[in-house]
Motif scaffolding. Structure first.
Motif, short mmCIF file in Angstrom:
data_model
loop_
_atom_site.label_atom_id
_atom_site.label_comp_id
_atom_site.label_asym_id
_atom_site.label_seq_id
_atom_site.Cartn_x
_atom_site.Cartn_y
_atom_site.Cartn_z
N LEU A 167 23.51 -9.76 8.85
CA LEU A 167 22.80 -8.55 8.44
C LEU A 167 22.00 -8.79 7.16
CD1 LEU A 167 25.50 -5.84 9.21
CD2 LEU A 167 23.35 -6.20 10.41
N SER A 168 22.51 -9.62 6.27
CA SER A 168 21.77 -9.95 5.05
C SER A 168 20.50 -10.73 5.38
CB SER A 168 22.65 -10.78 4.11
OG SER A 168 23.83 -10.08 3.77
N ALA A 169 20.64 -11.72 6.26
CA ALA A 169 19.46 -12.49 6.68
C ALA A 169 18.49 -11.58 7.44
CB ALA A 169 19.88 -13.66 7.55
N ALA A 170 19.02 -10.62 8.18
CA ALA A 170 18.15 -9.66 8.88
C ALA A 170 17.35 -8.83 7.89
CB ALA A 170 18.99 -8.76 9.78
N CYS A 171 17.98 -8.41 6.79
CA CYS A 171 17.26 -7.68 5.75
C CYS A 171 16.11 -8.51 5.18
CB CYS A 171 18.22 -7.29 4.62
SG CYS A 171 19.31 -5.92 4.99
N VAL A 172 16.39 -9.78 4.93
CA VAL A 172 15.35 -10.68 4.42
C VAL A 172 14.22 -10.82 5.42
CG1 VAL A 172 14.87 -13.10 3.86
CG2 VAL A 172 16.91 -11.98 2.93
N TYR A 173 14.57 -10.99 6.70
CA TYR A 173 13.57 -11.16 7.76
C TYR A 173 12.71 -9.90 7.90
CZ TYR A 173 11.63 -12.31 12.34
OH TYR A 173 10.78 -12.57 13.37
N ILE A 174 13.36 -8.74 7.88
CA ILE A 174 12.63 -7.47 7.98
C ILE A 174 11.68 -7.32 6.80
CG2 ILE A 174 12.88 -4.95 7.89
CD1 ILE A 174 15.57 -5.36 9.39
N TYR A 175 12.20 -7.57 5.62
CA TYR A 175 11.39 -7.42 4.40
C TYR A 175 10.17 -8.33 4.45
CZ TYR A 175 9.94 -7.91 -0.45
OH TYR A 175 9.19 -7.97 -1.59
N ASP A 176 10.39 -9.62 4.73
CA ASP A 176 9.28 -10.57 4.74
C ASP A 176 8.27 -10.27 5.84
OD1 ASP A 176 9.95 -12.03 2.54
OD2 ASP A 176 11.04 -13.58 3.63
N SER A 177 8.77 -9.84 7.00
CA SER A 177 7.87 -9.56 8.12
C SER A 177 6.99 -8.34 7.86
CB SER A 177 8.68 -9.36 9.41
OG SER A 177 9.43 -10.51 9.72
N ILE A 178 7.60 -7.27 7.36
CA ILE A 178 6.86 -6.03 7.15
C ILE A 178 5.92 -6.15 5.96
CG2 ILE A 178 7.09 -3.56 6.64
CD1 ILE A 178 9.70 -3.61 8.17
N LYS A 179 6.31 -6.94 4.96
CA LYS A 179 5.47 -7.11 3.77
C LYS A 179 4.11 -7.69 4.12
CE LYS A 179 6.41 -10.43 0.97
NZ LYS A 179 7.05 -11.33 -0.02
N LYS A 180 4.05 -8.47 5.20
CA LYS A 180 2.80 -9.13 5.60
C LYS A 180 1.90 -8.22 6.45
CE LYS A 180 5.25 -13.56 5.74
NZ LYS A 180 5.74 -14.64 6.63
N GLN A 181 2.43 -7.07 6.87
CA GLN A 181 1.68 -6.22 7.78
C GLN A 181 0.73 -5.28 7.03
OE1 GLN A 181 1.98 -6.86 11.01
NE2 GLN A 181 3.52 -8.40 10.44
N LYS A 182 -0.18 -4.71 7.79
CA LYS A 182 -1.10 -3.73 7.23
C LYS A 182 -0.35 -2.45 6.87
CE LYS A 182 -5.12 -5.46 9.75
NZ LYS A 182 -6.18 -5.13 10.72
N THR A 183 -0.98 -1.66 6.02
CA THR A 183 -0.34 -0.44 5.52
C THR A 183 0.10 0.47 6.64
OG1 THR A 183 -1.65 -0.54 3.50
CG2 THR A 183 -0.66 1.58 4.06
N MET A 184 -0.73 0.63 7.67
CA MET A 184 -0.40 1.55 8.76
C MET A 184 0.85 1.08 9.50
SD MET A 184 -0.94 4.32 10.20
CE MET A 184 -2.48 4.73 9.36
N ILE A 185 0.96 -0.23 9.75
CA ILE A 185 2.15 -0.76 10.42
C ILE A 185 3.38 -0.52 9.56
CG2 ILE A 185 3.24 -2.82 11.36
CD1 ILE A 185 0.84 -1.88 12.94
N GLN A 186 3.27 -0.74 8.25
CA GLN A 186 4.38 -0.49 7.34
C GLN A 186 4.83 0.96 7.41
OE1 GLN A 186 3.83 -1.81 3.32
NE2 GLN A 186 3.12 -3.84 3.90
N LEU A 187 3.87 1.88 7.45
CA LEU A 187 4.20 3.31 7.51
C LEU A 187 4.90 3.65 8.82
CD1 LEU A 187 0.95 4.86 5.99
CD2 LEU A 187 3.26 5.02 5.04
N ILE A 188 4.44 3.06 9.93
CA ILE A 188 5.06 3.33 11.23
C ILE A 188 6.51 2.85 11.25
CG2 ILE A 188 5.03 2.73 13.68
CD1 ILE A 188 1.96 2.67 13.48
#
Length: 317
Positions: A121-142
């Motif tokens: 779950l900790s690695a999942a948090c890291v993966y989610i954070y890194d993946s979403i950080k690279k996305q456009k603002t609209m994707i982040q909001l969704i």
């Protein structure tokens, strides 16, 4: 100066920096794994075979902070987070039956779960954070909106149906707010951090890890929300010094909450002191990998607790 000379100068400078950084530091990542493994073996021997010997459990408090630091380093340097997550998830499932046999009275894959669930779950948090950080603002909001919906439904379930895990949810939110405050410096150095709106938008990747935090509480994994928060913060740390500070900031309140009762608990003080000893090992980390025998340390976990489970059930085996 030619490009070739520039490259040679850069290599020499980097090598000098590494030598300076490693001077006086004796522990590679493999050395830390060995220390963590030995302390874990002592801890689990105390928990399963010698429950009357409290000092064994205290020595074991060194183990998890080291594993937390090593996982954070692994997430930073792995070539494939997907494979990393897959390995942790598989060993979470493999380890659960031996874990339940050693420390519990029934086999349950979603209640009082083993440490690999925490690491996953900790690695999942890291993966989610890194993946979403690279996305456009609209994707982040969704994604953030979906997470809010998930949390709202979970809050309804917890409040009006069970209610018993509500304190855990409050603790989760307090740790996440601590993550946001602790990681504020990241936004100052972000490429698009020129406006306040962009800085606020980049908080969403952190908030999107909330479901993983909540799940760690719901399945009661080892060290729970605190463990996931510790690893997530260590991943975001920019240096060993910051990692040491984060460990101290989270270890002291976690173990300190058990110190005061009607009478000061000597055992709780001892546990906290041993847990803080892990910071010393981290400060002596030289950034080198050592030999790469990751799977040996993965298999060591289910095999040793299975061994202890057998000895516990059949002491004269």
């Amino acid at each position: 100066m030619s490009d070739k000379d520039n490259r040679i100068s850069q290599v020499v400078e980097n090598r000098q920096h590494i030598i300076k950084h490693c001077r006086g530091k004796m522990f590679t990542s493999e050395s830390l794994k060995i220390v963590a493994l030995i302390c874990m073996l002592i801890d689990h021997a105390g928990a399963t075979l010698f429950p009357q010997c409290d000092i064994l459990r205290s020595i074991g408090r060194v183990s998890f902070p080291l594993y937390a630091f090593l996982l954070a380093q692994g997430c930073k340097h792995t070539h494939s987070m997907e494979r990393y997550l897959l390995g942790l998830g598989i060993f979470a499932l493999i380890s659960e039956i031996p874990y339940d046999l050693a420390f519990g009275n029934s086999i349950n894959f979603l209640e009082q779960t083993n440490i690999f669930y925490t690491l996953f779950l900790s690695a999942a948090c890291v993966y989610i954070y890194d993946s979403i950080k690279k996305q456009k603002t609209m994707i982040q909001l969704i994604v953030f909106a979906v997470c809010l919906l998930f949390l709202f439904m979970e809050w309804i379930l917890l409040t009006f149906i069970t209610g018993e895990r509500l304190p855990s949810v409050a603790l989760m939110f307090s740790y996440v707010m601590g993550m946001i405050i602790s990681c504020a410096h990241i936004f100052k150095h972000h490429e698009i951090a020129n406006s306040k709106s962009n800085i606020l938008i980049n908080i969403f990747p952190i908030l999107s890890t909330l479901p993983a935090f909540l799940l760690s509480s719901f399945i009661d994994c080892d060290y729970g929300i605190w463990g996931v928060a510790l690893i997530s913060l260590l991943y975001l740390a920019k240096s060993i010094k910051i990692s040491a500070v984060i460990m101290a900031v989270l270890l002291v309140p976690y173990y300190g909450q058990h110190i005061y009762s009607n009478v000061v608990s000597f055992e709780a003080i001892r546990n906290m002191c041993f847990s803080l000893l892990s910071i010393l090992f981290v400060c002596l980390y030289n950034g080198q990998h050592g030999s790469k025998k990751k799977w040996i340390y993965y298999w060591a976990y289910p095999l040793h607790i299975l061994f202890f489970a057998i000895l516990r059930c059949y002491p004269f085996f």
